[in-house]
Design a protein around this motif. Structure first.
Motif, mmCIF file in Angstrom:
data_model
loop_
_atom_site.group_PDB
_atom_site.id
_atom_site.type_symbol
_atom_site.label_atom_id
_atom_site.label_comp_id
_atom_site.label_asym_id
_atom_site.label_seq_id
_atom_site.Cartn_x
_atom_site.Cartn_y
_atom_site.Cartn_z
ATOM 1 N N ARG A 19 0.848 -1.203 0.000
ATOM 2 C CA ARG A 19 0.000 0.000 0.000
ATOM 3 C C ARG A 19 0.879 1.247 0.000
ATOM 4 N NH1 ARG A 19 -5.349 0.782 0.795
ATOM 5 N NH2 ARG A 19 -5.550 -1.422 1.292
ATOM 6 N N LEU A 20 0.552 2.174 -0.912
ATOM 7 C CA LEU A 20 1.302 3.411 -1.083
ATOM 8 C C LEU A 20 0.392 4.614 -0.871
ATOM 9 C CD1 LEU A 20 2.897 2.451 -4.503
ATOM 10 C CD2 LEU A 20 3.855 2.062 -2.236
ATOM 11 N N LYS A 21 0.972 5.709 -0.408
ATOM 12 C CA LYS A 21 0.213 6.950 -0.280
ATOM 13 C C LYS A 21 0.156 7.617 -1.652
ATOM 14 C CE LYS A 21 -0.035 11.186 2.391
ATOM 15 N NZ LYS A 21 0.629 11.982 3.441
ATOM 16 N N GLY A 22 -1.033 8.006 -2.069
ATOM 17 C CA GLY A 22 -1.218 8.632 -3.370
ATOM 18 C C GLY A 22 -1.761 7.653 -4.391
ATOM 19 N N HIS A 23 -2.135 8.195 -5.531
ATOM 20 C CA HIS A 23 -2.691 7.372 -6.604
ATOM 21 C C HIS A 23 -1.705 7.244 -7.761
ATOM 22 C CE1 HIS A 23 -7.129 8.096 -5.346
ATOM 23 N NE2 HIS A 23 -6.611 7.057 -4.739
ATOM 24 N N GLY A 43 -7.277 7.603 -0.898
ATOM 25 C CA GLY A 43 -6.107 8.292 -1.426
ATOM 26 C C GLY A 43 -4.865 7.426 -1.510
ATOM 27 N N THR A 44 -5.034 6.124 -1.430
ATOM 28 C CA THR A 44 -3.895 5.212 -1.517
ATOM 29 C C THR A 44 -3.986 4.358 -2.779
ATOM 30 O OG1 THR A 44 -4.995 3.456 -0.261
ATOM 31 C CG2 THR A 44 -3.694 5.052 1.006
ATOM 32 N N THR A 45 -2.855 3.776 -3.133
ATOM 33 C CA THR A 45 -2.786 2.795 -4.219
ATOM 34 C C THR A 45 -2.321 1.484 -3.617
ATOM 35 O OG1 THR A 45 -2.259 4.445 -5.913
ATOM 36 C CG2 THR A 45 -1.638 2.163 -6.384
ATOM 37 N N LEU A 72 3.234 2.704 2.808
ATOM 38 C CA LEU A 72 2.402 2.628 4.003
ATOM 39 C C LEU A 72 2.418 1.249 4.640
ATOM 40 C CD1 LEU A 72 -0.673 4.705 2.790
ATOM 41 C CD2 LEU A 72 1.245 5.469 4.220
ATOM 42 N N SER A 73 2.400 0.191 3.806
ATOM 43 C CA SER A 73 2.407 -1.160 4.376
ATOM 44 C C SER A 73 2.790 -2.195 3.322
ATOM 45 C CB SER A 73 1.034 -1.521 4.968
ATOM 46 O OG SER A 73 0.057 -1.611 3.960
#
Length: 80
Positions: A19-23, A43-45, A72-73
């Motif tokens: 999981r990443l912050k942003g699109h 708001g995550t990808t 993020l994870s």
């Protein structure tokens, strides 16, 4: 979240979710070796799919780092 396998081996293929912050636009999927990219409403990808071993996971994380995306994870998804 997965626990350490009883045999201590993490070097086998597995399903992962990163999981990443942003699109990210879905066209980036090809750069991530065909893994599936999903944009969430928070708001995550999420990048998910099968990786052949830990080296492949580290390669994926390097790509994320090189793009400067906040991580993020990382979760290994159990097959069952």
């Amino acid at each position: 979240m997965s626990e350490m396998p009883s045999d201590g081996r993490w070097d086998e293929a597995g399903q992962y979710e990163v999981r990443l912050k942003g699109h990210l636009d879905p066209r980036w999927s090809a750069w991530f070796d065909g893994l599936i990219l999903t944009e969430d409403s928070d708001g995550t990808t999420v990048i998910h799919g099968s990786l052949v071993d830990q080296a492949a996971l580290h390669g994926l994380l390097q790509k994320v780092r090189d793009m400067g995306l906040p991580l993020l994870s990382v979760m290994r998804i159990d097959a069952d």
